[in-house]
Design a protein around this motif. Structure first.
Motif, short mmCIF file in Angstrom:
data_model
loop_
_atom_site.label_atom_id
_atom_site.label_comp_id
_atom_site.label_asym_id
_atom_site.label_seq_id
_atom_site.Cartn_x
_atom_site.Cartn_y
_atom_site.Cartn_z
N MET A 197 0.84 -1.20 0.00
CA MET A 197 0.00 0.00 0.00
C MET A 197 0.87 1.25 0.00
N PHE A 198 1.68 1.37 -1.04
CA PHE A 198 2.61 2.49 -1.16
C PHE A 198 2.37 3.22 -2.47
N CYS A 199 2.63 4.53 -2.43
CA CYS A 199 2.65 5.32 -3.65
C CYS A 199 4.11 5.59 -4.02
N PHE A 200 4.52 5.10 -5.19
CA PHE A 200 5.88 5.31 -5.68
C PHE A 200 5.98 6.58 -6.51
N GLY A 201 4.83 7.17 -6.85
CA GLY A 201 4.83 8.36 -7.68
C GLY A 201 5.28 8.05 -9.10
N CYS A 202 5.87 9.04 -9.75
CA CYS A 202 6.32 8.88 -11.14
C CYS A 202 7.81 9.17 -11.26
N ARG A 203 8.58 8.79 -10.26
CA ARG A 203 10.02 9.04 -10.30
C ARG A 203 10.66 8.33 -11.47
N ALA A 204 11.76 8.89 -11.96
CA ALA A 204 12.34 8.42 -13.22
C ALA A 204 12.80 6.97 -13.14
N TYR A 205 13.47 6.59 -12.04
CA TYR A 205 13.97 5.23 -11.94
C TYR A 205 14.28 4.90 -10.49
N GLY A 206 14.38 3.60 -10.20
CA GLY A 206 14.76 3.15 -8.88
C GLY A 206 16.28 3.15 -8.74
N ILE A 213 16.32 -2.97 -5.80
CA ILE A 213 15.98 -1.66 -6.37
C ILE A 213 15.21 -0.89 -5.30
N HIS A 214 15.61 0.37 -5.08
CA HIS A 214 15.04 1.17 -4.00
C HIS A 214 14.30 2.39 -4.53
N TRP A 215 13.24 2.77 -3.82
CA TRP A 215 12.49 3.99 -4.12
C TRP A 215 12.12 4.67 -2.81
N LEU A 216 11.95 6.00 -2.84
CA LEU A 216 11.25 6.71 -1.77
C LEU A 216 9.77 6.61 -2.07
N VAL A 217 8.98 6.22 -1.07
CA VAL A 217 7.55 6.04 -1.27
C VAL A 217 6.81 6.70 -0.11
N SER A 218 5.50 6.79 -0.23
CA SER A 218 4.67 7.24 0.89
C SER A 218 3.59 6.20 1.15
N LEU A 254 10.89 17.25 -3.75
CA LEU A 254 12.16 17.93 -3.52
C LEU A 254 13.12 17.04 -2.74
N ARG A 255 12.78 15.74 -2.63
CA ARG A 255 13.64 14.76 -1.98
C ARG A 255 13.88 13.62 -2.95
N SER A 256 15.12 13.21 -3.09
CA SER A 256 15.45 12.14 -4.01
C SER A 256 16.38 11.14 -3.34
N LEU A 257 16.32 9.91 -3.83
CA LEU A 257 17.14 8.83 -3.30
C LEU A 257 18.33 8.61 -4.21
N GLY A 258 19.49 8.32 -3.62
CA GLY A 258 20.68 8.06 -4.41
C GLY A 258 21.63 7.13 -3.69
N VAL A 259 22.83 6.97 -4.23
CA VAL A 259 23.86 6.13 -3.62
C VAL A 259 25.11 6.99 -3.40
N PHE A 260 25.56 7.05 -2.15
CA PHE A 260 26.76 7.78 -1.78
C PHE A 260 27.81 6.73 -1.43
N GLY A 261 28.76 6.49 -2.34
CA GLY A 261 29.69 5.38 -2.14
C GLY A 261 28.94 4.07 -2.22
N ARG A 262 28.89 3.34 -1.12
CA ARG A 262 28.10 2.10 -1.05
C ARG A 262 26.97 2.23 -0.05
#
Length: 373
Positions: A197-206, A213-218, A254-262
């Motif tokens: 029961m999550f909204c992933f929105g329309c973000r470009a990619y995980g 594969i990770h996403w920010l969801v609500s 205005l919040r995005s998920l990424g990878v910093f190093g590992r």
């Protein structure tokens, strides 16, 4: 003079992909060597890391630009290598989903129809995945991920189909399922038995990390979570981000998920005075979030830094961090010198991600019909 196969593998793995294409035509023995699994591992490690930029202008241009990291973390851009998809590709526009081992995933949608393409820019090969079930139709949402399963050695495209649900009181939430396509296996999409029961929105990619594969969801209550899809068992996992400073009043765009190093990181650009990056130092541990980067507003960039989506693309060897501002331009941040540098490579309507070129042929996936352009 004949050389042992291990030595030939080492030599071939260091060749540029474009040169390797010609070498493979010299003899059948060379061709067989390049198909060897050990060669694939070596060539991936030997290929220089780069950034692939997909530029889609309003004037209908549709290009791929390759930005390599060279000495002292300078960037090398050779326009001759740029690929104009507009000249060769069957549809326009397409949108970048991600890049894995030299294979690039694109999504094209028109109306209710979704099309997915896997492309190797080096070999000029691409495959078209079959149409997934459950068409994209408002108010339902769709987002994608593309990744490699390191346990089963499979390349998978994951389509998150989000169905809007309204209860008797008019309260709206989303029920999401994963549809999975394994390249070179069954030739059709499979739907996961699990729903979230999550909204992933329309973000470009995980975001890919640790075979997930990770996403920010609500969730249904508007709380922000981090959701992952495990590529091995094809199940969802979730845990709270709880990065300090987050509140429901923040704009999720205005919040995005990424990878910093590992490590997973969250870029937050909700503040008036600064932009910040939080890093989860220990995977899955909520208490391990650390504020890694703070970029304070200054007169020279005060009018463009704040209140826009910023994505972290890569941490360079000297600690500089490469970001994408909205879909407009790339910029470098030096955490010690506290400087920002806009990169004059291309601008306007672009997506970008890490990329390592490879001459691995899509024809190795025997189930797929391979096209060449």
């Amino acid at each position: 003079m004949d050389l042992p196969s291990p030595i030939l593998l080492q030599i071939l793995s260091t060749l540029p992909p474009t040169t390797l294409l010609y070498v493979k035509t010299v003899s059948k023995s060379f061709l067989n060597l390049t198909l060897d699994s050990e060669f694939t591992k070596l060539s991936r490690s030997a290929s220089p890391a780069s950034i692939i930029i997909h530029q889609f202008h309003s004037n209908r241009t549709n290009t791929l630009t390759f930005l390599k990291f060279v000495v002292d973390n300078n960037f090398d851009h050779d326009p001759i290598v740029d690929l104009d998809l507009q000249l060769y590709f069957p549809v326009d526009p397409v949108f970048l989903v991600g890049s894995v081992h030299g294979f690039v995933c694109f999504n094209h949608f028109f109306g209710d129809v979704d099309s997915i393409y896997i492309l190797n820019p080096t070999t000029r090969e691409y495959i078209i995945l079959p149409q997934p079930q459950r068409v994209r139709k408002w108010p339902n949402l769709v987002t994608y991920g593309f990744a490699f399963d390191p346990v089963r050695f499979d390349y998978k495209v994951v389509r998150i189909y989000q169905e809007e649900i309204r209860d008797t009181n008019g309260f709206r939430y989303y029920k999401s399922e994963a549809q999975v396509y394994t390249i070179g296996k069954l030739g059709y999409w499979r739907s996961s038995v699990e729903h979230v029961m999550f909204c992933f929105g329309c973000r470009a990619y995980g975001v890919n990390l640790y075979g997930k594969i990770h996403w920010l969801v609500s969730d249904a209550n508007g709380n922000e979570l981090m959701c992952s899809f495990n590529l091995e068992n094809e199940l969802f996992e979730s845990f709270p981000t709880a990065a300090p400073g987050y509140s429901k009043e923040n704009c999720p765009n205005l919040r995005s998920l990424g990878v910093f190093g590992r490590c997973l990181c969250v870029c937050d650009n909700n503040a008036d005075t600064h932009f910040e990056v939080w890093v989860m130092k220990e995977y899955g541990v909520t208490d391990s979030w650390v504020k890694q980067i703070v970029i304070n507003n200054a007169p020279e960039y005060n009018d463009w830094l704040s209140y826009e989506m910023i994505n972290l693309l890569k941490v360079l060897e000297d600690g500089q961090v490469l970001f994408l501002w909205r879909d407009d331009f790339l910029f470098l941040h030096h955490p010690v010198k506290k400087t920002l540098k806009m990169l004059d490579v291309c601008e306007g309507n672009l997506l970008a991600c890490g990329h390592v070129s490879s001459s691995l042929s899509l024809k190795n996936f025997e189930v797929e019909v391979v096209n060449v352009f």
